[in-house]
Motif scaffolding. Structure first.
Motif, mmCIF file in Angstrom:
data_model
loop_
_atom_site.group_PDB
_atom_site.id
_atom_site.type_symbol
_atom_site.label_atom_id
_atom_site.label_comp_id
_atom_site.label_asym_id
_atom_site.label_seq_id
_atom_site.Cartn_x
_atom_site.Cartn_y
_atom_site.Cartn_z
ATOM 1 N N ALA A 1 0.839 -1.208 0.000
ATOM 2 C CA ALA A 1 0.000 0.000 0.000
ATOM 3 C C ALA A 1 0.870 1.252 0.000
ATOM 4 O O ALA A 1 0.564 2.233 -0.690
ATOM 5 C CB ALA A 1 -0.926 -0.001 1.214
ATOM 6 N N SER A 2 1.970 1.218 0.738
ATOM 7 C CA SER A 2 2.836 2.400 0.792
ATOM 8 C C SER A 2 3.544 2.622 -0.539
ATOM 9 O O SER A 2 3.735 3.767 -0.959
ATOM 10 C CB SER A 2 3.839 2.284 1.933
ATOM 11 N N TRP B 1 3.854 6.023 -5.243
ATOM 12 C CA TRP B 1 3.851 6.199 -6.687
ATOM 13 C C TRP B 1 2.702 7.109 -7.119
ATOM 14 O O TRP B 1 2.885 8.078 -7.852
ATOM 15 C CB TRP B 1 3.739 4.842 -7.341
ATOM 16 N N ILE B 2 1.510 6.825 -6.625
ATOM 17 C CA ILE B 2 0.323 7.578 -7.031
ATOM 18 C C ILE B 2 0.335 9.000 -6.483
ATOM 19 O O ILE B 2 -0.025 9.947 -7.174
ATOM 20 C CB ILE B 2 -0.953 6.832 -6.592
ATOM 21 N N PHE B 3 0.735 9.163 -5.223
ATOM 22 C CA PHE B 3 0.666 10.468 -4.579
ATOM 23 C C PHE B 3 2.038 11.142 -4.465
ATOM 24 O O PHE B 3 2.274 11.941 -3.566
ATOM 25 C CB PHE B 3 0.024 10.350 -3.192
ATOM 26 N N ASN C 1 9.855 3.356 -0.555
ATOM 27 C CA ASN C 1 9.542 4.751 -0.837
ATOM 28 C C ASN C 1 10.694 5.426 -1.569
ATOM 29 O O ASN C 1 10.486 6.156 -2.551
ATOM 30 C CB ASN C 1 9.229 5.476 0.470
ATOM 31 N N GLN C 2 11.898 5.188 -1.123
ATOM 32 C CA GLN C 2 13.071 5.802 -1.748
ATOM 33 C C GLN C 2 13.279 5.270 -3.161
ATOM 34 O O GLN C 2 13.607 6.036 -4.079
ATOM 35 C CB GLN C 2 14.321 5.561 -0.893
ATOM 36 N N LEU D 1 13.859 5.997 -8.613
ATOM 37 C CA LEU D 1 13.851 5.225 -9.854
ATOM 38 C C LEU D 1 12.640 5.493 -10.744
ATOM 39 O O LEU D 1 12.731 5.348 -11.963
ATOM 40 C CB LEU D 1 13.933 3.726 -9.535
ATOM 41 N N ILE D 2 11.526 5.867 -10.154
ATOM 42 C CA ILE D 2 10.308 6.075 -10.946
ATOM 43 C C ILE D 2 9.959 7.563 -11.054
ATOM 44 O O ILE D 2 9.656 8.059 -12.133
ATOM 45 C CB ILE D 2 9.129 5.280 -10.355
#
Length: 182
Positions: A21-22, A27-29, A62-63, A68-69
């Motif tokens: 979920a994180s 990615w989304i937020f 998260n990092q 990377l994205i």
């Protein structure tokens, strides 16, 4: 205090659910990961060492999403801010653990107190970091309030997911939260 047994495999499935979920949330937020919310739920459901390991995994995920994205800048200052996120995340986890241990309960009042204290610890440590690395402008009251609401909604949502999953798949998700000690 609920001391129901919760197998290691079930603990890992729950923690992996929160980590997934994180990652999606990052990615989304755009990497507004609710570290405080996740820290409280990890503190309430996993033994201390496992909670620390999974919080580290959430931070690392998260990092990776960020660098990377989402193409975060690869600068010394950016890496130092990333490191401060790990430190603040761990501090929020430890604060939540202590509040839940002190309260000897996993009821909603205890979870809310742990969440509030974890969020304050997290934001306070990031503010101190910003004093040295820059970025104090991101601590304007309206921004901190937005982040508090974001973390709260993530907390409520993940807690609701936990309750739903524990009812639908009790073999993988213990029926209740279980405050753990190290």
């Amino acid at each position: 205090m609920n001391t129901q047994s919760f197998s290691g495999k079930a603990e890992d499935i729950w923690a992996a659910t929160m980590a997934a979920a994180s990652v999606l949330g990052s990615w989304i937020f755009a990497c507004i990961t609710p570290f405080s919310a996740i820290g409280v739920l990890l503190a309430a459901t996993l033994p201390g060492r496992k909670a620390v390991a999974w919080m580290s995994g959430v931070w690392l995920s998260n990092q990776l999403v960020g660098y990377l994205i989402l193409d975060y800048p690869r600068t010394t200052n950016s890496f130092l801010h990333g490191g401060s996120l790990l430190f603040a995340s761990m501090a929020s986890l430890f604060v939540a653990m202590e509040i839940l241990k002190w309260r000897k309960s996993d009821n909603l009042v205890s979870l809310a107190l742990a969440f509030g204290a974890a969020f304050v610890a997290y934001e306070s440590l990031l503010y101190v970091t910003a004093l040295f690395l820059g970025g104090t402008d991101t601590f304007a009251p309206e921004i901190v309030w937005l982040l508090a609401k974001n973390d709260f909604f993530w907390f409520a949502g993940l807690l609701a997911v936990r309750v739903a999953l524990s009812r639908v798949l009790p073999q993988f998700y213990a029926p209740n939260l279980s405050v753990r000690s190290a």
